[in-house]
Design a protein around this motif. Structure first.
Motif, PDB file in Angstrom:
ATOM      1  N   LYS A 168     -15.027  37.369 -15.039  1.00 38.75           N
ATOM      2  CA  LYS A 168     -14.566  38.406 -15.980  1.00 38.75           C
ATOM      3  C   LYS A 168     -13.203  38.978 -15.599  1.00 38.75           C
ATOM      4  O   LYS A 168     -12.349  39.210 -16.472  1.00 38.75           O
ATOM      5  N   PHE A 169     -12.965  39.188 -14.303  1.00 38.72           N
ATOM      6  CA  PHE A 169     -11.660  39.766 -13.931  1.00 38.72           C
ATOM      7  C   PHE A 169     -10.539  38.730 -14.074  1.00 38.72           C
ATOM      8  O   PHE A 169      -9.420  39.061 -14.453  1.00 38.72           O
ATOM      9  N   LEU A 170     -10.868  37.470 -13.757  1.00 35.37           N
ATOM     10  CA  LEU A 170      -9.841  36.427 -13.930  1.00 35.37           C
ATOM     11  C   LEU A 170      -9.452  36.313 -15.402  1.00 35.37           C
ATOM     12  O   LEU A 170      -8.271  36.236 -15.742  1.00 35.37           O
ATOM     13  N   SER A 171     -10.465  36.344 -16.292  1.00 36.89           N
ATOM     14  CA  SER A 171     -10.172  36.204 -17.729  1.00 36.89           C
ATOM     15  C   SER A 171      -9.361  37.390 -18.229  1.00 36.89           C
ATOM     16  O   SER A 171      -8.395  37.231 -18.982  1.00 36.89           O
ATOM     17  N   LEU A 172      -9.754  38.591 -17.786  1.00 40.47           N
ATOM     18  CA  LEU A 172      -9.027  39.792 -18.211  1.00 40.47           C
ATOM     19  C   LEU A 172      -7.577  39.731 -17.707  1.00 40.47           C
ATOM     20  O   LEU A 172      -6.626  40.005 -18.446  1.00 40.47           O
ATOM     21  N   GLY A 173      -7.419  39.337 -16.439  1.00 36.51           N
ATOM     22  CA  GLY A 173      -6.073  39.248 -15.849  1.00 36.51           C
ATOM     23  C   GLY A 173      -5.225  38.239 -16.607  1.00 36.51           C
ATOM     24  O   GLY A 173      -4.075  38.503 -16.946  1.00 36.51           O
ATOM     25  N   GLU A 174      -5.828  37.104 -16.929  1.00 29.36           N
ATOM     26  CA  GLU A 174      -5.086  36.047 -17.621  1.00 29.36           C
ATOM     27  C   GLU A 174      -4.625  36.541 -18.997  1.00 29.36           C
ATOM     28  O   GLU A 174      -3.478  36.362 -19.396  1.00 29.36           O
ATOM     29  N   TRP A 218      -2.974  46.366 -27.144  1.00 30.93           N
ATOM     30  CA  TRP A 218      -2.557  45.811 -25.847  1.00 30.93           C
ATOM     31  C   TRP A 218      -2.762  46.836 -24.729  1.00 30.93           C
ATOM     32  O   TRP A 218      -3.185  46.503 -23.635  1.00 30.93           O
ATOM     33  N   LYS A 219      -2.475  48.103 -25.038  1.00 27.18           N
ATOM     34  CA  LYS A 219      -2.616  49.147 -24.003  1.00 27.18           C
ATOM     35  C   LYS A 219      -4.083  49.266 -23.559  1.00 27.18           C
ATOM     36  O   LYS A 219      -4.375  49.405 -22.375  1.00 27.18           O
ATOM     37  N   ALA A 220      -4.996  49.160 -24.543  1.00 30.39           N
ATOM     38  CA  ALA A 220      -6.417  49.281 -24.201  1.00 30.39           C
ATOM     39  C   ALA A 220      -6.796  48.205 -23.177  1.00 30.39           C
ATOM     40  O   ALA A 220      -7.487  48.473 -22.185  1.00 30.39           O
ATOM     41  N   ARG A 221      -6.292  46.976 -23.384  1.00 32.33           N
ATOM     42  CA  ARG A 221      -6.602  45.886 -22.441  1.00 32.33           C
ATOM     43  C   ARG A 221      -5.916  46.135 -21.092  1.00 32.33           C
ATOM     44  O   ARG A 221      -6.494  45.901 -20.040  1.00 32.33           O
ATOM     45  N   MET A 222      -4.662  46.607 -21.157  1.00 30.53           N
ATOM     46  CA  MET A 222      -3.916  46.869 -19.907  1.00 30.53           C
ATOM     47  C   MET A 222      -4.642  47.925 -19.068  1.00 30.53           C
ATOM     48  O   MET A 222      -4.753  47.808 -17.852  1.00 30.53           O
ATOM     49  N   ASP A 223      -5.134  48.979 -19.740  1.00 30.53           N
ATOM     50  CA  ASP A 223      -5.822  50.045 -18.999  1.00 30.53           C
ATOM     51  C   ASP A 223      -7.081  49.499 -18.315  1.00 30.53           C
ATOM     52  O   ASP A 223      -7.374  49.823 -17.161  1.00 30.53           O
ATOM     53  N   GLU A 224      -7.799  48.633 -19.040  1.00 33.68           N
ATOM     54  CA  GLU A 224      -9.005  48.034 -18.431  1.00 33.68           C
ATOM     55  C   GLU A 224      -8.611  47.198 -17.218  1.00 33.68           C
ATOM     56  O   GLU A 224      -9.270  47.192 -16.186  1.00 33.68           O
ATOM     57  N   PHE A 225      -7.503  46.485 -17.383  1.00 35.48           N
ATOM     58  CA  PHE A 225      -7.007  45.590 -16.328  1.00 35.48           C
ATOM     59  C   PHE A 225      -6.620  46.396 -15.065  1.00 35.48           C
ATOM     60  O   PHE A 225      -6.829  45.960 -13.933  1.00 35.48           O
ATOM     61  N   VAL A 226      -6.105  47.586 -15.271  1.00 34.83           N
ATOM     62  CA  VAL A 226      -5.737  48.433 -14.124  1.00 34.83           C
ATOM     63  C   VAL A 226      -6.996  49.051 -13.510  1.00 34.83           C
ATOM     64  O   VAL A 226      -7.157  49.080 -12.282  1.00 34.83           O
ATOM     65  N   ASP A 227      -7.907  49.524 -14.362  1.00 32.05           N
ATOM     66  CA  ASP A 227      -9.041  50.318 -13.863  1.00 32.05           C
ATOM     67  C   ASP A 227     -10.190  49.480 -13.295  1.00 32.05           C
ATOM     68  O   ASP A 227     -10.754  49.825 -12.259  1.00 32.05           O
ATOM     69  N   GLN A 228     -10.564  48.411 -14.016  1.00 30.77           N
ATOM     70  CA  GLN A 228     -11.836  47.767 -13.666  1.00 30.77           C
ATOM     71  C   GLN A 228     -11.899  47.173 -12.255  1.00 30.77           C
ATOM     72  O   GLN A 228     -12.818  47.494 -11.509  1.00 30.77           O
TER      73      GLN A 228
END
Ligand code: HEM
Length: 490
Positions: A168-174, A218-228
């Motif tokens: 999940k983190f790899l996919s989100l990061g990608e 895009w911001k919603a995804r970026m925030d998840e990417f920073v927080d999760q």
């Protein structure tokens, strides 16, 4: 205010819009290099008044980005990327000042040259797992490379072990790295709202405001990417069941855990992830491509490794000094491949004058690494892949000028802080692949070699689209050696 001299030359702009039509999202570095040939090594263009300056020689990049780093160390305060898409606190976007200095201090703490040997066991084990994946399932080499690059950062930074290529983190990061480089930063990364910040107040129903809807998603995804991943590291630390990492080490010191410190840490950690993914994948793809196009170089490097390391063990960091051809090969991979051909833009903080030309405050400055690494006076036969060029003894000043590390990791006060880690990780990766695998062109159904189709569609990184490639173990014996190395760790 009177200008101290003319602007640098460049292609003729149209009224108001400037050079909008001269900029391309695809391989902008080729266009910038064409301008350098026509107008010289300092070129000015503008998009609706926002100046972009392309520096295309070692002299210009060193004189300005390095030597005058104090006024060339800022990053563009982009409304779209920064404020609307949530990237303003990521290291590569932070304005030059207290935050960027605090973040870079944390990065030096994590990846200073003296700290790197402590990562060696982890780097080796990640490299061996990667080779195992390549041997087992060679056709999916791109996915394995992505997992290797992301997995290495997830474990060093967050203590998180990615368990599959679909993690999940790899996919989100990608997804987020793709949004960053191919959507937000496409075509120079300047949006109308960056030129006219007032546009950010447009209501979302107004014509021309679709950028706001895009930015919100895009911001919603970026925030998840920073927080999760950060929340994972924090929760693991609290439970006591965690692997030591950059985050856990810094969070353990509770005295430091002020909200500001956590904020810096969270964004610094995220920046390492974003900054290491596509860069590492790009460099590895350039290496594969160079090897399948130049079997004679592959054979020579393998011969050197076999004579120094033998075939009964895998290469180790202590072998490096005895493998000069492999080092020359790595240099040439950086130079020939050029992972970030226009580097990342810096922002000029004060008006400046250079060789009688006026460089206005607020201009975005691009180091054109592509032009430098294709300069025939520095690199004769520059488009050819020739590691031998680095075996030639030259004066130290010329050696520095020809060292791709002087350019491919960026410039001055914003130079890549991951460079020491990369020096180790990319070297062991490449050397272990050379020791264990044969790399050649894939074959069609009639056994004829398939010429790799190479296309570059990423706006920031010179990342090739997936190309056909044949990877196979050099021998049964080397597979046994790999198994032994893996077993000795478990
Ligand atoms: C082969 C791999 C890599 C290459 C070619 C590369 C290249 C670059 C380049 C060209 C820049 C822009 C520098 C500038 O603005 O002048 C940069 C920035 C950065 N890199 Fe790397 N990089 C690589 C790997 C890494 C890794 C592994 C990390 C972290 C673990 C990292 C962390 C960063 C960060 C945080 C920045 C932003 C620095 C700032 O703006 O102050 N990079 N990198």
């Amino acid at each position: 205010k009177a200008q101290a001299g003319p602007l640098p030359p460049g292609p003729t702009p149209v009224p108001i819009l400037g050079n909008v039509r001269d900029l391309t999202a695809k391989e902008l570095w080729l266009v910038a290099t064409k301008w350098a040939k026509e107008f010289g090594d300092v070129v000015h263009v503008h998009i609706v008044g926002q100046g972009l300056i392309f520096l295309s020689s070692p002299e210009a990049t060193s004189d300005l980005l390095d030597k005058r780093g104090a006024i060339y160390g800022d990053k563009p305060g982009l409304v779209m990327a920064g404020e609307l898409c949530g990237c303003e606190n990521m290291v590569a976007f932070t304005r030059y000042g207290d935050v960027s200095k605090r973040q870079r201090r944390l990065l030096t703490q994590a990846f200073g040259v003296q700290v790197i040997p402590s990562y060696h066991p982890l780097i080796e084990s990640q490299t061996h797992s990667f080779i195992r994946a390549l041997v087992t399932d060679p056709s999916n080499y791109m996915e394995h490379t992505r997992r290797y690059a992301g997995g290495m950062t997830l474990s060093t930074v967050y203590g998180y072990e990615a368990t599959s290529n679909n993690d999940k983190f790899l996919s989100l990061g990608e997804e987020c790295v793709d949004i960053l480089s191919n959507k937000i930063a496409s075509g120079g990364g300047i949006w109308p709202v960056d030129i006219f910040p007032v546009l950010k107040h447009l209501p979302t129903w107004a014509p021309g405001s679709s950028f706001k809807t895009k930015a919100a998603a895009w911001k919603a995804r970026m925030d998840e990417f920073v927080d999760q991943p950060y929340n994972f590291a924090k929760a693991a630390l609290k439970s006591g069941n965690y692997k030591p990492s950059f985050c856990s080490t810094l969070l353990e010191d509770e005295k430091k855990s002020t909200p500001q410190f956590e904020f810096d840490l969270k964004y610094t950690a995220n920046s390492m992830y974003s900054a290491s993914m596509d860069t590492t994948i790009t460099v590895f793809c350039h290496f594969l491509l160079a090897m399948l196009l130049h079997p004679e170089v592959l054979a020579k490097a393998q011969k050197e490794i076999d004579s120094v390391v033998g075939t009964d063990r895998l290469p180790m960091f202590s072998d490096r000094a005895s493998l000069p051809y492999v080092d020359a090969l790595l240099n040439e991979v950086y130079r020939w491949g050029v992972p970030v051909p226009l580097s990342l833009p810096h922002r000029l903080m004060e008006d400046d004058v250079y060789r009688g030309m006026f460089l206005p405050k607020g201009s975005l400055i691009f180091g054109n690494v592509w032009a430098i690494t294709r300069d025939e006076t520095l690199f004769p036969n520059a488009s050819a892949f020739l590691p031998e060029r680095y075996l030639e003894k030259v004066e130290p000043a010329l050696a520095k000028k020809r060292d791709p590390r002087s350019y491919v990791f960026g410039f001055g006060r914003r130079r890549c802080p991951g460079v020491n880690l990369v020096e180790s990780s990319v070297w062991i990766l490449m050397t272990t692949v050379l020791a264990t695998l044969d790399i050649s062109k894939a074959k069609d159904e009639f056994g004829n070699p398939i010429e790799p189709k190479v296309d570059f569609n990423n706006a920031v990184f010179r990342l090739p689209d997936r190309f056909e490639c044949d990877l196979r173990p050099r021998s049964e014996h080397i597979l046994k050696v790999l198994r032994q190395a893996e077993a000795s760790r478990s």
